[in-house]
Design an enzyme around this catalytic site. Structure first.
Site, PDB file in Angstrom:
ATOM      1  N   THR A  73       0.851  -1.193   0.000  1.00  0.00           N
ATOM      2  CA  THR A  73       0.000   0.000   0.000  1.00  0.00           C
ATOM      3  C   THR A  73       0.890   1.247   0.000  1.00  0.00           C
ATOM      4  OG1 THR A  73      -1.784  -1.178   1.132  1.00  0.00           O
ATOM      5  CG2 THR A  73      -1.807   1.229   1.279  1.00  0.00           C
ATOM      6  N   ASN A 152      -5.849  -9.722  -7.877  1.00  0.00           N
ATOM      7  CA  ASN A 152      -5.869 -10.487  -6.632  1.00  0.00           C
ATOM      8  C   ASN A 152      -7.120 -11.334  -6.472  1.00  0.00           C
ATOM      9  OD1 ASN A 152      -6.449  -7.552  -6.499  1.00  0.00           O
ATOM     10  ND2 ASN A 152      -7.360  -8.064  -4.529  1.00  0.00           N
ATOM     11  N   GLN A 180       0.462  -9.618  -6.617  1.00  0.00           N
ATOM     12  CA  GLN A 180       0.040 -11.012  -6.829  1.00  0.00           C
ATOM     13  C   GLN A 180       0.924 -11.748  -7.824  1.00  0.00           C
ATOM     14  OE1 GLN A 180      -2.011 -12.632  -4.957  1.00  0.00           O
ATOM     15  NE2 GLN A 180      -2.860 -10.896  -3.839  1.00  0.00           N
ATOM     16  N   SER A 200       4.743  -6.875  -2.119  1.00  0.00           N
ATOM     17  CA  SER A 200       4.493  -6.977  -0.684  1.00  0.00           C
ATOM     18  C   SER A 200       5.014  -8.305  -0.163  1.00  0.00           C
ATOM     19  CB  SER A 200       2.987  -6.889  -0.430  1.00  0.00           C
ATOM     20  OG  SER A 200       2.724  -7.091   0.940  1.00  0.00           O
ATOM     21  N   GLY A 201       5.787  -8.263   0.925  1.00  0.00           N
ATOM     22  CA  GLY A 201       6.370  -9.487   1.468  1.00  0.00           C
ATOM     23  C   GLY A 201       5.355 -10.547   1.865  1.00  0.00           C
ATOM     24  N   HIS A 202       4.262 -10.107   2.521  1.00  0.00           N
ATOM     25  CA  HIS A 202       3.376 -11.120   3.133  1.00  0.00           C
ATOM     26  C   HIS A 202       2.533 -11.873   2.109  1.00  0.00           C
ATOM     27  CE1 HIS A 202      -0.745  -9.192   3.317  1.00  0.00           C
ATOM     28  NE2 HIS A 202      -0.048  -8.091   3.151  1.00  0.00           N
ATOM     29  N   THR A 238      14.051   4.773   9.612  1.00  0.00           N
ATOM     30  CA  THR A 238      15.016   3.689   9.817  1.00  0.00           C
ATOM     31  C   THR A 238      14.478   2.392   9.214  1.00  0.00           C
ATOM     32  OG1 THR A 238      15.755   4.744  11.840  1.00  0.00           O
ATOM     33  CG2 THR A 238      16.310   2.416  11.580  1.00  0.00           C
ATOM     34  N   CYS A 326     -18.862  -7.222   3.982  1.00  0.00           N
ATOM     35  CA  CYS A 326     -20.005  -6.745   4.741  1.00  0.00           C
ATOM     36  C   CYS A 326     -19.721  -5.336   5.219  1.00  0.00           C
ATOM     37  CB  CYS A 326     -20.256  -7.662   5.925  1.00  0.00           C
ATOM     38  SG  CYS A 326     -21.863  -7.394   6.646  1.00  0.00           S
TER      39      CYS A 326
END
Ligand SMILES: *Cc1c(COP(=O)(O)O)cnc(C)c1O
Length: 394
Positions: A73, A152, A180, A200-202, A238, A326
């Site tokens: 993001t 995604n 993705q 993105s790492g995750h 940092t 939702c």
């Protein structure tokens, strides 16, 4: 039987044990600040340099083209806002209707600030029409184009190399959200003329809270985070050293044997798809079967809601996701599925199964055993059906 069958890997992935192991020394032992002058910090700086080389190799790029960020993001916002601020008010922003909110929302902010913005439509299979991109670019000065590498929700892969070439020909800045695609497709920046690329790492087995932005040499943008001189003055703050080390390790793992792993994933995914189509009537596969990530399957179970399927599968220990979110008491169908013009009866039933390197044959067997009764049970309760009047539910 395993406790959790995790098929929601496009939302986040398990941190690979190898990644965690690589990170561990950087918490309590090698905790120096990479910017410090002393040897204790300097050695950590060298580890960050090595990580930058590894991530650069992932992009087939130069280490000075990699900026570490806190997430995709942030990478997306840096690329889009950073380029727009460089060019000022005249910049036109062109994106697609099916982007992640991390691209759509900064785009909408640029629009609210008075810039011209366009969201390109997609067809029924989620495909882009590159002629529309050419038309939007005509006569522009300082356009910024952001087109995702792979979607995604549906796994549809966009022709990013072609789109980038078209944008560059028109003198535009080209950014792609490759979150993705990372770890599933080679991101070779010598073949794809993009200026900026977010990862993105995750989403590929590093932890949550670390990302990177590839910035081709010579690309103009104003930094988003202002402060210290870190990341060559392009991203202050940092560096999150342990997580950067983890991101580099995840890049190394993904690059090793990517093709073979993709074949394995595609075979598992295809077996899941065939099994669902054989056991459940009125199912629609969403996305472009010709150009799809190997790990992603998005299907609509007509006449029932994706949210109900997700809850029922969760009761069986199976994690999947639905486009419906939702919000304030009403079920909004996914903006991606909606943009594809999926018919009303299937719009709300979209369900995403996304696999990873940890998905096994047994996982797929288990889902194919549990899913059909869930679908049949919900269909019996549904007020909608092929032979029942279709009202409106929003
Ligand atoms: C998950 C995702 C993001 C956001 O990544 P974060 O690192 O969680 O900020 C952006 N774009 C796409 C396509 C994603 O799937």
């Amino acid at each position: 039987m395993k406790e959790t069958i995790y098929l929601d890997n496009n939302a986040t992935t398990r941190t690979a044990p190898e990644v965690l192991e690589a990170m561990m020394p950087y918490f309590c032992e090698k905790y120096g600040n990479p910017s410090s002058m002393h040897e204790f910090g300097g050695s950590v700086g060298k580890a960050v340099d090595a990580a930058r080389e590894q991530v650069a190799a992932f992009f087939n790029a130069h280490p000075d083209e990699i900026i570490f960020t806190s997430c995709a993001t942030e990478s997306d916002n840096t690329a889009i806002r950073g380029a727009a601020e460089w060019y000022g008010r005249e910049a036109k922003f062109i994106t697609t209707a099916v982007e992640h909110p991390a691209v759509l929302q900064p785009g909408r902010r640029l629009k609210a600030e008075g810039r011209e913005c366009t969201e390109l439509p997609v067809d029924g299979k989620g495909r882009l029409d590159l002629d529309r991109l050419r038309a939007e670019l005509k006569g522009t000065k300082n356009a910024i184009v952001s087109i995702m590498w792979a979607n995604n929700e549906t796994g549809t892969v966009f022709p990013v190399a072609e789109a980038a070439a078209i944008a560059k020909e028109a003198g535009a800045t080209f950014h792609t959200d490759a979150v993705q695609a990372a770890g599933k497709l080679p991101l070779d920046m010598s073949k794809v003329p993009a200026d900026m690329v977010s990862i993105s790492g995750h989403k590929f087995h590093a932890p949550k809270g670390v990302g990177a932005l590839y910035v081709r040499r010579g690309t103009k943008f104003k930094p988003f985070m202002l402060g210290g001189h870190q990341e060559s003055g392009r991203r202050a703050g940092t560096q999150n050293v342990p997580f950067i080390i983890g991101l580099a390790k995840a890049c190394e793992l993904a690059m090793a044997g990517m093709e073979e792993e993709n074949r394995r994933l595609a075979a598992l995914r295809d077996r899941l798809e065939r099994g669902i189509l054989a056991s459940c009537p009125d199912v629609r596969v969403n996305g472009d079967p010709e150009n799809r990530l190997p790990n992603t399957l998005n299907v609509s179970f007509e006449y029932i809601e994706g949210e109900a399927i997700t809850y029922r599968l969760s009761d069986c220990g199976i994690c999947v996701s639905t486009g419906s979110a939702c919000a304030s008491g009403s079920l909004d169908p996914s903006h991606v599925i909606r943009a594809m013009g999926v018919p009303f009866t299937a719009l709300h039933g979209s369900t995403r199964f996304s696999l990873s390197r940890y998905t096994t044959d047994e996982d797929i067997d288990y889902v194919l055993d549990k899913l059909p009764p869930v679908v049949h049970g919900l269909r019996e309760m549904s007020p909608f059906g092929p032979d029942r009047a279709v009202g409106t539910f929003t």
